[in-house]
Scaffold this motif. Structure first.
Motif, PDB file in Angstrom:
ATOM      1  N   GLN A 274       1.066  -1.263  -0.084  1.00 45.65           N
ATOM      2  CA  GLN A 274      -0.089  -0.035  -0.075  1.00 45.65           C
ATOM      3  C   GLN A 274       0.752   1.218   0.060  1.00 45.65           C
ATOM      4  O   GLN A 274       0.589   2.188  -0.793  1.00 45.65           O
ATOM      5  N   GLU A 275       1.908   1.144   0.758  1.00 49.18           N
ATOM      6  CA  GLU A 275       2.812   2.345   0.901  1.00 49.18           C
ATOM      7  C   GLU A 275       3.468   2.546  -0.379  1.00 49.18           C
ATOM      8  O   GLU A 275       3.687   3.596  -0.815  1.00 49.18           O
TER       9      GLU A 275
ATOM     10  N   MET B  51      -8.455  -1.233  -4.704  1.00 50.47           N
ATOM     11  CA  MET B  51      -8.398   0.270  -4.319  1.00 50.47           C
ATOM     12  C   MET B  51      -8.760   0.456  -2.682  1.00 50.47           C
ATOM     13  O   MET B  51      -9.277  -0.371  -2.267  1.00 50.47           O
ATOM     14  N   ASP B  52      -8.038   1.299  -2.259  1.00 48.73           N
ATOM     15  CA  ASP B  52      -8.262   1.436  -0.803  1.00 48.73           C
ATOM     16  C   ASP B  52      -9.613   2.164  -0.743  1.00 48.73           C
ATOM     17  O   ASP B  52     -10.356   1.863   0.203  1.00 48.73           O
ATOM     18  N   THR B  53     -10.024   3.259  -1.540  1.00 49.44           N
ATOM     19  CA  THR B  53     -11.174   3.976  -1.699  1.00 49.44           C
ATOM     20  C   THR B  53     -11.751   4.034  -3.015  1.00 49.44           C
ATOM     21  O   THR B  53     -11.503   4.914  -3.925  1.00 49.44           O
TER      22      THR B  53
END
Lengths: 511, 361
Positions: free
Chosen positions: A78-79, A108-110
């Motif tokens: 993610q980073e 996707m995160d959002t």
């Protein structure tokens, strides 16, 4: 390293060790914006560890990375993604039952609303010439289309660096051309691409810079367009490649014959064997090369008896053994050592003595009327430990407590000391230190010298050239016609492996 | 942070200590539960564990009960443990126990009132065969059609229970029983009786068979290739295929042996302690044996001790509910705790607990 402009990603002194192997050793190089940078090396050279480090999956023991001049140490993918690094893996992580947009949203995160996402996917795929319908179910897509899903998923994050791991191994030539056009467009826009591949001709066609890894170290950094495929291959495998001093002792009678063997894949991600034919003579080592996942596991399973075929497809000394299981084949002298040591060749929680019984009870008579003679089994395990220099406290130690190299020596030794008529090994020195690897190869050559037939399946060219009398390549489940190893040039080997050999070009389509 | 770290080798010390730790934790949690129910926890635990063996008033009755109850549990659990080790899940021993009893009793009653020495051995064989054949149903379905043996064997328990009910009021009903359900009393027919071998101990042929089964299972697992392959298939299925183990043979063997042993437990029970086929002949030995198998760590000797321990909690539990008015459900919860804690602390055999910071992967 620095040449005026700050590189996009600078690696310096990256080092990562695993028990028994130094995967990366003081690796330093730089990737600049707008270039296609090839990372070249054999399997086990440390490419995937390095890439995992950049992508935040592995923390290095030493060394540092700088992204656009700033220290960069991602603790997670993610980073890494947030910092502008995208990665397309060799094995896709897609859900067959979902459609393209749903799969992209999962990464996707959002995720944006569905309709917005579909429009963005459609526009990105148009913009970069990657035809893709966001509403299609992934299960219906070809391998090339699935790869496009992964690429589009990365491109939606507007990456500054895109890592591609063996991207063309699943593509048809037409799809490769399409992919290359996309990659060139990306670099023209300033995106850097780290391109991992074995295929030398591709690298020479596409890449601006090549960093070559061998044994975890950077051995060269060159402009691939100014180097010949031969130079690249020699740098990749080391000088030993040019001196395969094998005597042509392979003149004995025919031991094993495989005749147009076709088998379905063992599992969903397996590779079907397609009309594999080979003959093996007494005293001969047949080397079978190929990129991982081209049917190596299936070929071993078909020969060991874990997968059955028609009786006549596999003949040992003229007897059809295709229908026999592993025990019956062992009794006749057809032995095998699979690639996966823990869980396949050996049971992790069992002692070495028990693991000796696992495959040797038939030929070494470690059981009488079904009752195991543990004293004989321990003596046999101790003999293997002694002769193959297996570092272990005792034969009572559980297999999983051994290092990979030591367990590998035990597994190979267990089969060799059963005096096989034919021995088939897959990746015999994978993850084994140099000295132990040399000992294993010598033992295989000696076994052939005593009149056995040996098939070595490996992804290590160096190894294959060192041990083989004849060489064949496995590509998409098909085996090329074996050729004498002594006469083969490095170019030819690279081309046979890469699948661009004349003979192979016609069936380079894995679907 | 507390985290678990895999041991390079299973710990020998912990593999012995975990059952003891589990028993200790069960005593603690069980004591708390009894206290929460308003009972004196010390008295409750003493009644469950000590009074059945040492109480001057009850021990004469309950001490022989220990072997009577432990015998079938051990016999069934030893069979189940073979399959559990190989990844073959026979959950239907209760059904095989019933069918074994029916087949054995039926074979004997067909000859009533003949008196002959061979009737009892013949009934024992018929009982084993009944359990074996009942277990072959899930075995063959799994081998041929890849059905789930857990479901099939479990559902066959309910089929067997209905078969039992129909037999108890139908074909096997005692013609001289005045119309009451239930067969003739096999324990009172000398040709079929399975009496106490040593008076006052509870030892009957079924208990002897359980001890023999423990020894044979130990030899099978330690010395025989079949036992080796059973362990291998459970631990490393791919390695088992590489070794040449045929899954079909393994499934048939494990289900067959566990079915036959459950059938033996059934016939020994119906000719001895129970005496007759009745509607409520089965009391759950087949299910409790699953707990016994795991409590004994799937090891024959462990199962021997686990069977005795669980039998003790049964007898003691009955005593406690009778003496101290502890509800039967609480006793069952107590037994459930034992299995729960055993499985929970089992992790210590293969993992060690580390305290400290988390390291980045």
């Amino acid at each position: 390293m620095e040449d005026g402009t700050a590189p996009l990603l600078a690696l310096s002194g990256l080092t990562k060790s695993y028990p028994g192997v130094r995967a990366n050793d003081d690796v330093s190089f730089a990737i600049h914006a707008g270039e296609v940078h090839a990372l070249l090396g054999e399997n086990g050279a440390g490419k995937s560890t390095l890439v995992k480090t950049i992508f935040g999956l592995v923390a290095p023991d030493a060394g540092e990375m700088r992204l656009a001049g700033k220290p960069f140490a991602p603790a997670s993918p993610q980073e890494a993604r947030a910092a502008g690094i995208g990665m397309v893996f060799q094995h896709f992580s897609l859900f067959d039952a979902l459609d393209v947009a749903e799969n992209v949203a999962l990464g996707m995160d959002t995720p944006p609303p569905r309709r917005v996402l579909q429009d963005r996917i459609a526009s990105v795929s148009r913009e970069y010439g990657l035809p893709l319908d966001p509403r299609r179910i992934v299960g219906d897509l070809s391998a090339g289309e699935r790869q496009r899903v992964e690429i589009v998923r990365c491109l939606l994050g507007a990456p500054r660096l895109l890592i591609m791991d063996e991207p063309t191994s699943v593509l048809t030539p037409q799809e490769v051309a399409l992919l290359f056009a996309t990659l060139r467009q990306l670099t023209a826009e300033g995106t850097a691409i780290l391109y991992i591949s074995h295929k030398l001709d591709e690298i020479r066609a596409l890449c601006d810079r090549a960093t070559i890894l061998r044994g975890g170290r950077v051995v060269a950094s060159v402009d691939p367009r100014e180097s010949s495929a031969r130079d690249l291959a020699e740098m990749m495998v080391g000088e030993a490649l040019s001196a395969p001093a094998r005597s042509g002792a392979a003149g004995g009678g025919e031991l094993l014959e495989v005749d147009a063997l076709s088998l379905p894949p063992a599992h969903a991600f397996g590779t079907a064997l397609r009309e594999v034919s080979l003959t093996l003579r007494a005293g001969e080592v047949l080397g079978i090369g190929g990129v991982a996942g081209n049917g190596q596991d299936e070929l071993l399973a078909a020969l060991s008896g874990e997968m059955r075929a028609d009786a006549g497809r596999i003949r040992l000394r003229g007897t059809g053994v295709g229908r026999m299981g592993p025990v019956a084949r062992r009794a006749r002298g057809l032995l095998a050592a699979p690639e996966e040591r823990l869980g396949h060749a050996a049971a992790p929680d069992m002692s070495l003595t028990e693991n000796a019984v696992l495959s040797a009870h038939t030929r070494k008579r470690l059981a009488r009327r079904g009752f195991i003679d543990w004293r004989a089994a321990r003596a046999f395990a101790d003999a293997v430990i002694d002769r193959f220099d297996v570092r272990t406290p005792s034969s009572r130690t559980a297999a999983r407590a051994l290092s990979g190299g030591n367990l590998q020596k035990f597994v190979i030794g267990r089969e060799i000391m059963q005096d096989p008529v034919v021995l088939v090994v897959n990746q015999p020195t994978w993850g084994v230190d140099a000295a132990a690897a040399a000992a294993i190869r010598q033992a295989l050559i000696d076994l052939a010298g005593r009149g056995a037939g040996v098939i070595v399946i490996s992804q290590d060219l160096d190894e294959l050239m060192e041990v083989s009398d004849r060489f064949a390549a496995l590509n998409g489940g098909r085996l090329s016609a074996p050729r004498p190893a002594a006469g083969l040039s490095v170019d030819e080997i690279g081309l046979m492996l890469g699948g661009t050999h004349d003979m192979e070009a016609a069936h380079a389509h894995p679907h | 942070m507390i985290r678990l770290e895999k041991r390079p080798q299973p710990s020998r010390a912990w593999s012995w200590a975990t059952p003891l730790l589990a028993v200790a934790l069960t005593l603690l949690a069980g004591g708390l539960m009894f206290a929460a129910l308003g009972k004196d926890p010390v008295a409750a635990l003493r009644t469950i564990f000590l009074d059945p063996l040492f109480d001057p008033q009850f021990a004469a009755y309950s001490r022989p009960q220990l072997l009577v109850k432990a015998g079938p549990l051990i016999l069934i659990a030893v069979g189940l443990s073979l399959g559990f080790r190989a990844g073959v899940w026979n959950i239907g021993a209760e059904g095989q126990y019933i069918v074994g009893a029916l087949c054995g009793a039926g074979a004997g009653l067909a000859l009533y009132p003949l008196e002959a020495w061979w009737i009892f051995p013949m009934m024992v064989l018929a009982g084993a065969a009944g359990g074996f054949l009942w277990a072959m149903i899930p075995a063959i379905l799994r081998i041929r059609f890849n059905t789930n043996e857990i479901l099939v064997s479990l559902l066959l328990v309910y089929v067997a229970e209905n078969l039992l009910a129909s037999m108890a009021v139908g074909r096997l009903r005692n013609p001289e029983g005045g119309g009451f359900p239930g067969s003739r009393n096999l324990a009172q027919w000398s040709s079929s009786a399975n009496p106490e071998l040593i008076p006052g101990t509870g030892m009957h042929w079924g208990v002897a068979a359980a001890f023999i089964a423990v020894i044979l299972a130990y030899v099978l697992l330690q010395r025989h290739l079949m036992g080796f392959h059973i362990r291998l298939a459970g631990q490393a299925p791919r390695a088992a295929r590489f070794a040449g183990v045929r899954p079909a043979v393994l499934v048939a063997f494990c289900l067959g042996v566990s079915g036959a042993l459950a059938g033996l437990a059934g016939i020994f029970e119906v000719t001895g302690p129970s005496g007759q086929i009745s509607i409520d002949f089965n009391v759950g030995y087949g299910f409790t044996a699953i707990i016994v198998a795991f409590l004994g760590r799937l090891h024959p000797v462990g199962i021997l001790f686990a069977g005795l321990l669980l039998a003790l909690t049964y007898i003691g539990g009955e005593l406690a509910s009778f003496m101290l008015n502890i509800p039967a459900a609480a006793i069952q919860a107590f037994q459930g705790m034992l299995l729960f804690f055993l499985l929970a602390v089992d992790v210590l055999t293969n993992y060690r607990i580390r305290r400290g910071r988390t390291v980045t992967p």
